[in-house]
Design an enzyme around this catalytic site. Structure first.
Site, PDB file in Angstrom:
ATOM      1  N   LYS A  74      11.239 -27.411  56.794  1.00 19.81           N
ATOM      2  CA  LYS A  74      11.404 -27.831  55.395  1.00 19.81           C
ATOM      3  C   LYS A  74      11.797 -29.307  55.382  1.00 19.81           C
ATOM      4  CE  LYS A  74      14.068 -26.506  51.249  1.00 19.81           C
ATOM      5  NZ  LYS A  74      15.115 -25.607  50.726  1.00 19.81           N
ATOM      6  N   SER A 149      13.482 -22.966  46.769  1.00 23.25           N
ATOM      7  CA  SER A 149      12.890 -24.263  47.016  1.00 23.25           C
ATOM      8  C   SER A 149      12.093 -24.377  48.318  1.00 23.25           C
ATOM      9  CB  SER A 149      13.983 -25.337  47.005  1.00 23.25           C
ATOM     10  OG  SER A 149      14.917 -25.116  48.042  1.00 23.25           O
ATOM     11  N   SER A 173      16.902 -20.019  48.172  1.00 18.96           N
ATOM     12  CA  SER A 173      15.686 -20.776  48.496  1.00 18.96           C
ATOM     13  C   SER A 173      14.921 -20.344  49.727  1.00 18.96           C
ATOM     14  CB  SER A 173      16.019 -22.253  48.628  1.00 18.96           C
ATOM     15  OG  SER A 173      16.121 -22.808  47.340  1.00 18.96           O
TER      16      SER A 173
HETATM   17  N1  GLN Z   1      16.972 -22.013  42.824  1.00 15.90           N
HETATM   18  C1  GLN Z   1      18.312 -22.307  43.192  1.00 15.90           C
HETATM   19  C2  GLN Z   1      18.694 -23.679  42.736  1.00 15.90           C
HETATM   20  O1  GLN Z   1      17.853 -24.355  42.254  1.00 15.90           O
HETATM   21  C3  GLN Z   1      18.490 -22.202  44.675  1.00 15.90           C
HETATM   22  C4  GLN Z   1      17.965 -23.374  45.399  1.00 15.90           C
HETATM   23  C5  GLN Z   1      18.306 -23.385  46.834  1.00 15.90           C
HETATM   24  O2  GLN Z   1      18.706 -22.365  47.390  1.00 15.90           O
HETATM   25  N2  GLN Z   1      18.168 -24.552  47.431  1.00 15.90           N
HETATM   26  O3  GLN Z   1      19.804 -24.101  42.881  1.00 15.90           O
END
Ligand code: GLN
Length: 467
Positions: A74, A149, A173
């Site tokens: 990532k 994400s 994410s």
């Molecule tokens: N969707 C969640 C957020 O936007 C989790 C994102 C993540 O785990 N990086 O905070």
């Protein structure tokens, strides 16, 4: 043992395929991909490493299990020799000054990074649409979102472009995109894997974790990355997950919990609700003891998580002002330079979170919001401690709704935040939790007490057999 890594390893050792050919296959697939899962494909970098593995094999040296195995990273992890963009304009050409501990451990084991993967900018999002590289597309339906994400990482795994990928999970994410693309994704116990070299979103819940098609691959990669790191004081030493964990089953009478209010709610898609209930019935028929549990309402979890995550990201991203990292826009004076740099190079969603986070932390509001959220978080953690005295695992959906189409949630931040209803609570608790591509159309989430990853693997293996 069902393992992509093991299979590729055998092919390399038996000289069925050279490492260079294997890596070239993956690079070709990544470069030709229509899914937009990668920000950069690491062609030369990967091929140079592959040649070294081939030399070892040609010399008759033994190679480790991960040696020569292509994987994705990532684009929020530092990997020296590559840009680490966090899918932002800010860091689009930011050269990694060093390599993240978790990634370094994989490099030391001989695994080969083939791509820096698309994601929501700085981890801010649930769909991999909040990215300056354009949305990643779902592996099963190109009109749908990849999830986020870590969307690029999940899609690259699902399409076999990488043997596994390393995502990051702050509030879901890893688990949510794994569910959206019907593969496995693990968020380990907070602190099990070093965060050093992972760009900080919300430091108190950020976790490094693997995404893969097979449970054994999750285990192998987790065991490689885990461990205490002097560069991350929240890490702890842990025993490796045993091989047996992925081939054992749960004994009859195992207590399996679920949160009633996650299921008995209008917010859960009716079809998914039915799928969840059918699953419980099957487990009961298999001799498991199903335990309905009370819990905080999902919107309280979401509110608590976002108050803290925004506060932490506002604080963490304060370091990006054009002075030390990434781009710099000139203004009339230093202060104006900061403000132009920050206004022009963060996405709208990231700016929303920085503004929200600074509000949460500001004098006059912090007592009302930040302190309250911290108090709630302590109550949530305590609740989990009590729950896991009673049950061995908790099962829950990964998301309340099916996978959205591209474009559906980006204009509606509330909708985006609420889609995290079932993942964020476990992040606040620092619990280990695994998405398995089972039972529900966006996957099943299996959660255990802190530091009890072992039972997640056994549960997933068992559930796969009986569901
Ligand atoms: N969707 C969640 C957020 O936007 C989790 C994102 C993540 O785990 N990086 O905070």
């Amino acid at each position: 043992m069902a393992s992509v890594i093991e299979r590729l390893h055998q092919q390399l050792v038996s000289k069925e395929i050279s490492c260079e050919a294997l890596v070239q296959q993956k690079l070709d697939a990544l470069n030709a991909s229509e899914y937009n899962g990668s920000n950069i494909v690491l062609d030369q970098y990967a091929l140079d490493l592959a040649k070294k593995v081939d030399t070892k094999i040609a010399n008759g040296e033994t190679i480790g299990l991960l040696e020569g195995i292509p994987f994705g990273v990532k684009d929020v992890y530092l990997l020296q020799g590559t840009y680490s963009s966090a899918s932002s304009d800010f860091l689009k050409q930011y050269n990694s000054p060093y390599t993240a501990t978790a990634i370094q451990k994989l490099l030391d084991a001989g695994a080969i990074p083939v791509a820096k993967e698309n994601c929501d900018s700085f981890g801010h999002g649930s769909s991999t649409e909040n990215t300056v590289f354009g949305p990643t597309k779902n592996a099963l339906d190109i009109n749908k979102v990849a999830g986020g994400s870590s969307g690029g990482s999940a899609v690259n795994v699902a399409k076999d472009f990488t043997a596994f990928s390393i995502g990051g999970d702050t509030g879901g994410s890893i688990r949510q995109p794994a569910g959206y693309n019907a593969i496995y994704g693990l968020k380990p116990t907070y602190g099990k894997i070093s965060r050093f070299g992972l760009m900080a979103y919300a430091s108190s819940t950020d976790c490094v974790g693997p995404i893969a098609k097979e449970l054994d691959d999750i285990r192998i990669v987790l065991n490689t990355m885990a461990g205490k790191d002097v560069k991350d004081q929240t890490t702890f030493a842990s025993d490796a997950i045993s091989d047996q964990a992925t081939s054992s089953v749960l004994p009859k009478g195992t207590k399996i919990g679920y949160y009633k209010n996650f299921i008995e709610t209008e917010a859960l898609d009716p079809k998914m609700k039915q799928q969840f209930k059918d699953m419980l019935a099957k487990l009961e028929a298999e001799g498991m003891e199903i335990v309905p549990l009370d819990f905080f309402d999902a919107d309280i979890l979401v509110a608590t998580y976002y108050a803290l995550a925004m506060a932490e990201t506002a604080s963490n991203l304060a370091r990006l002002d054009g002075t030390n990292y990434g781009v710099r826009e000139e203004g009339e004076n230093l202060k104006e330079g900061y403000s132009i740099t920050r206004s022009e190079n963060f996405t709208a969603e990231t700016q929303r979170r920085i503004v929200g986070g600074n509000q949460v932390l500001s004098q006059g509001h912090s007592e009302e919001i930040y302190n309250k959220a911290q108090a709630l978080r302590a109550q949530i953690s305590h609740h989990f401690d009590e729950d896991f005295k009673e049950v061995a695992i908790v099962l829950s959906p990964v998301t309340p709704s099916p996978v959205p189409n591209i474009g559906d949630i980006m204009d509606d931040p509330m909708k985006m935040y609420l889609s995290d209803a079932y993942t964020v609570g476990f992040s606040l608790g620092g619990l280990p939790t695994l998405t398995a591509p089972l039972a529900l159309e966006t996957g099943l989430q299996i959660t255990a007490a802190k530091r009890n990853e072992e039972i997640l693997f056994t549960s997933a293996n068992f559930l796969k057999q009986v569901l």
